[in-house]
Design a protein around this motif. Structure first.
Motif, PDB file in Angstrom:
ATOM      1  N   LEU A   1       0.817  -1.212   0.000  1.00  0.00           N
ATOM      2  CA  LEU A   1       0.000   0.000   0.000  1.00  0.00           C
ATOM      3  C   LEU A   1       0.853   1.265   0.000  1.00  0.00           C
ATOM      4  CD1 LEU A   1      -2.791   1.401   0.234  1.00  0.00           C
ATOM      5  CD2 LEU A   1      -2.563   1.210   2.731  1.00  0.00           C
ATOM      6  N   ARG A   2       1.940   1.260   0.767  1.00  0.00           N
ATOM      7  CA  ARG A   2       2.771   2.459   0.915  1.00  0.00           C
ATOM      8  C   ARG A   2       4.100   2.351   0.165  1.00  0.00           C
ATOM      9  NH1 ARG A   2      -0.095   5.053   4.871  1.00  0.00           N
ATOM     10  NH2 ARG A   2      -1.111   3.756   6.444  1.00  0.00           N
ATOM     11  N   THR A   3       4.255   1.345  -0.673  1.00  0.00           N
ATOM     12  CA  THR A   3       5.513   1.146  -1.397  1.00  0.00           C
ATOM     13  C   THR A   3       5.643   2.172  -2.519  1.00  0.00           C
ATOM     14  OG1 THR A   3       5.354  -1.222  -0.947  1.00  0.00           O
ATOM     15  CG2 THR A   3       6.908  -0.550  -2.649  1.00  0.00           C
ATOM     16  N   ASP A   4       6.830   2.782  -2.649  1.00  0.00           N
ATOM     17  CA  ASP A   4       7.021   3.809  -3.671  1.00  0.00           C
ATOM     18  C   ASP A   4       7.203   3.178  -5.051  1.00  0.00           C
ATOM     19  OD1 ASP A   4      10.020   3.490  -4.289  1.00  0.00           O
ATOM     20  OD2 ASP A   4      10.046   3.763  -2.125  1.00  0.00           O
ATOM     21  N   ALA A   5       7.053   4.008  -6.088  1.00  0.00           N
ATOM     22  CA  ALA A   5       7.069   3.515  -7.469  1.00  0.00           C
ATOM     23  C   ALA A   5       8.397   2.861  -7.838  1.00  0.00           C
ATOM     24  CB  ALA A   5       6.768   4.666  -8.431  1.00  0.00           C
ATOM     25  N   SER A   6       9.522   3.449  -7.415  1.00  0.00           N
ATOM     26  CA  SER A   6      10.827   2.892  -7.804  1.00  0.00           C
ATOM     27  C   SER A   6      11.037   1.500  -7.219  1.00  0.00           C
ATOM     28  CB  SER A   6      11.959   3.832  -7.381  1.00  0.00           C
ATOM     29  OG  SER A   6      12.009   3.979  -5.981  1.00  0.00           O
TER      30      SER A   6
ATOM     31  N   ALA B   1      12.180  -3.806 -22.191  1.00  0.00           N
ATOM     32  CA  ALA B   1      13.100  -4.913 -21.921  1.00  0.00           C
ATOM     33  C   ALA B   1      12.351  -6.226 -21.676  1.00  0.00           C
ATOM     34  CB  ALA B   1      13.977  -4.578 -20.721  1.00  0.00           C
ATOM     35  N   MET B   2      11.167  -6.122 -21.108  1.00  0.00           N
ATOM     36  CA  MET B   2      10.354  -7.313 -20.834  1.00  0.00           C
ATOM     37  C   MET B   2       9.515  -7.729 -22.043  1.00  0.00           C
ATOM     38  SD  MET B   2       8.894  -6.647 -16.993  1.00  0.00           S
ATOM     39  CE  MET B   2       9.960  -6.360 -15.577  1.00  0.00           C
ATOM     40  N   GLY B   3       9.603  -6.964 -23.149  1.00  0.00           N
ATOM     41  CA  GLY B   3       8.814  -7.284 -24.326  1.00  0.00           C
ATOM     42  C   GLY B   3       7.339  -7.003 -24.143  1.00  0.00           C
TER      43      GLY B   3
ATOM     44  N   VAL C   1      12.182   4.999 -16.495  1.00  0.00           N
ATOM     45  CA  VAL C   1      12.572   3.636 -16.094  1.00  0.00           C
ATOM     46  C   VAL C   1      11.454   2.642 -16.391  1.00  0.00           C
ATOM     47  CG1 VAL C   1      13.284   2.187 -14.152  1.00  0.00           C
ATOM     48  CG2 VAL C   1      14.165   4.512 -14.339  1.00  0.00           C
ATOM     49  N   LEU C   2      10.209   3.056 -16.171  1.00  0.00           N
ATOM     50  CA  LEU C   2       9.070   2.181 -16.473  1.00  0.00           C
ATOM     51  C   LEU C   2       9.039   1.817 -17.957  1.00  0.00           C
ATOM     52  CD1 LEU C   2       6.270   3.773 -14.276  1.00  0.00           C
ATOM     53  CD2 LEU C   2       6.851   1.344 -14.301  1.00  0.00           C
ATOM     54  N   THR C   3       9.217   2.802 -18.816  1.00  0.00           N
ATOM     55  CA  THR C   3       9.205   2.555 -20.263  1.00  0.00           C
ATOM     56  C   THR C   3      10.327   1.611 -20.662  1.00  0.00           C
ATOM     57  OG1 THR C   3       8.239   4.729 -20.681  1.00  0.00           O
ATOM     58  CG2 THR C   3       9.307   3.643 -22.534  1.00  0.00           C
TER      59      THR C   3
END
Length: 563
Positions: A380-385, A436-438, A429-431
């Motif tokens: 719930l409180r975990t950041d995006a990175s 990279a994951m296809g 980084v998300l993009t």
């Protein structure tokens, strides 16, 4: 009515003084804390209606950093009032505080009268908009918007007008009603063009609406404002980074003293180095930030994690046989940053990073051991990175669906991050991770579908964002470009981010891949030509000194000024 109030001040005498000033008001149940971690620990058990926060909190993070972190991790409710106090009169400090949009700012030495008068003003405002704040606390954004609109039609006491306008604009912005939010900010600036929160609000509206040329002009105007200078350079760097003008982004960030760079701004600058293959410069920057903050444990740990993640990104790009040194450096740094951590989010971050190191080393059993711990799924409180690192780990282990779920969560968290540097770097980084994951084709289709829902609901600004992202991710799917073009025409946006209507018409005419797309393009061209002076005029986003000016109409994958 009794309000719960928290005083966060590292000086015991000052804490006691504030408490003694407020107790006679008979309105508060008061709790006192000497630093951010103590406040965070208390927020796990209770909420506060008002927080009085000192800017300098000894050797740890400052008050602004704590407010930002606690808001992002949802420890502070939307309704919580924030009062900042500081003896620091430096423009950079005041600018940082104003950027958090506090309800009150007091400069030491202040009088008892000014403290109590400011608190009484806030409580009057809080009672006036109590139903709106209650709706926000219950995640009822639609209800809050309806209520604040009703409040705004009533006769507002003159002293509360600015407070109500700020709240109304904030809720409109969060609801995606950007033009209406911008209109409120502009109405405030007509009365006084120096109201900084309204200036930033207007710039955020321009940015979200894709009016990057206007956004850049407004930011450039703020470069001579001591209160906003560093933030303006930071935002200009974000604009350049989004245009893939890496050296230009570096140029803007170079105008901020290294010692003054925030964690997100430092991360963005290290990414600009990495994009230009300046790996040594990226490592040196992060190491300098660690050295600056050795006496500030919280901030030192943040930069240590950032350096560890930088080494991880180096390892990702290397062949398996050459990863050992980078992974060893990362593991060592993670151990230092995670040492004696009593904070759940930091412990979780440490364990996800160690799990990713293990997965890159090929030790899948060890990685799975880290992931199997109970606290790893409390997100719930975990950041995006951290969510991105978690997704990468699960992907390496073959848990593809879990990786997709975590990336979707990271996108959602990042969308609501109010720090533009953090948003920009995470989006990059998300993009990269999805490619990279296809997953880019699948992700692009999801973005386009979301855009279609927004378009049907006539939420054009949000629709353009999703169509733009889909087209950026899969530029060979011309339907995405046509969707963006149609949305720009319907919402009367001659330019959106890096595209103009004129450029899209030209690009799509060369690449349309079916007769139905050709027909649709002809219809859209006729629509644009009916108002050609508005839609087909040339628009540009100028670069800063020392760089050639990249045209807005340039293709996004080739806009790399100074390369």
């Amino acid at each position: 009515m009794s309000y719960r109030l928290a005083i966060v001040e590292d000086n015991a005498t000052a804490r006691s003084s504030i408490r003694s000033h407020l107790l006679p008001m008979g309105l508060f149940t008061i709790s006192s804390f000497s630093n951010g971690p103590e406040l965070k620990s208390a927020l796990k058990r209770q909420n506060f209606e008002l927080i009085i926060m000192d800017f300098h909190l000894g050797e740890g993070k400052n008050g602004v950093e704590w407010i930002h972190q606690l808001r992002q991790s949802q420890f502070i409710r939307p309704s919580t009032g924030i009062v900042f106090i500081t003896a620091d009169r430096l423009p950079q400090t005041i600018g940082q505080i104003i950027d958090t949009q506090p309800d009150l700012l007091l400069i030491k030495p202040y009088s008892i009268a000014s403290l109590t008068r400011g608190i009484e003003h806030y409580l009057t405002y809080r009672r006036f908009v109590s139903k709106v704040l209650h709706a926000l606390d219950n995640d009822n954004l639609k209800g809050a918007l309806s209520l604040v609109a009703t409040v705004s039609t009533r006769k507002i006491p003159p002293k509360l007008k600015n407070d109500v306008q700020k709240l109304h604009a904030r809720i409109l912005f969060q609801s995606g009603r950007i033009k209406e939010a911008k209109a409120i900010y502009e109405s405030v600036l007509v009365v006084s063009e120096k109201v900084l929160w309204a200036q930033w609000g207007k710039i955020k509206c321009e940015y979200l609406a894709g009016n990057w040329s206007d956004c850049k002009t407004a930011l450039t105007d703020l470069l001579n404002n001591g209160l906003a200078r560093d933030k303006a350079f930071e935002w200009l760097a974000c604009l350049s980074f989004e245009q893939q003008a890496w050296s230009q982004a570096e140029f803007y960030l170079d105008h901020i003293k290294t010692s003054e760079l925030s964690v997100p701004a430092t991360r963005l600058k290290s990414l600009t180095y990495q994009k230009q293959e300046k790996i040594i410069e990226g490592i040196d920057l992060l190491q300098k930030k660690r050295d600056y903050n050795r006496s500030a444990r919280d901030r030192f740990n943040d930069f240590t994690f950032e350096l560890a993640e930088f080494y991880l990104s180096i390892a990702e790009e290397q062949p398996h046989t050459n990863r050992a040194e980078s992974l060893q450096q990362s593991k060592k740094l993670i151990g230092i940053a995670g040492r004696n951590q009593g904070d759940h989010q930091q412990t979780q971050k440490k364990d996800y990073m160690l799990a990713y190191v293990a997965s890159l080393e090929g030790d899948y059993d060890k990685a799975q051991q880290y992931l199997s711990q109970d606290h790893m799924d409390a997100l719930l409180r975990t950041d995006a990175s951290t969510l991105i690192v978690a997704a990468k780990t699960h992907n390496v282990l073959g848990n593809t669906e879990k990786a997709k779920e975590l990336l979707a969560m990271a996108h959602e968290k990042n969308q609501f991050d109010d720090d533009m540097s953090a948003q920009t770097s995470n989006e990059s980084v998300l993009t990269t991770t999805e490619k990279a994951m296809g997953m880019q084709e699948e992700r692009a289709l999801e973005l386009n579908d979301t855009g279609m829902r927004m378009f049907i609901a006539k939420d054009y600004v949000r629709a353009m964002y999703y169509f733009y992202q889909a087209y950026q991710m899969s530029p060979h799917i011309h339907a995405f470009g046509l969707n963006l073009l149609q949305c720009m025409l319907e919402s009367r946006h001659p330019a959106y981010r890096t595209y103009t209507v004129a450029f899209l018409l030209q690009r799509l005419s060369h690449n349309a891949d079916s007769e139905s797309n050709h027909k649709r393009l002809r219809q859209l061209r006729l629509q644009a030509e009916k108002d050609s002076d508005y839609f087909l005029a040339k628009a540009t986003l100028d670069s800063g000194p020392g760089e050639s000016a990249p045209a807005v109409a340039s293709e996004p994958d080739s806009v790399q000024t100074g390369q």
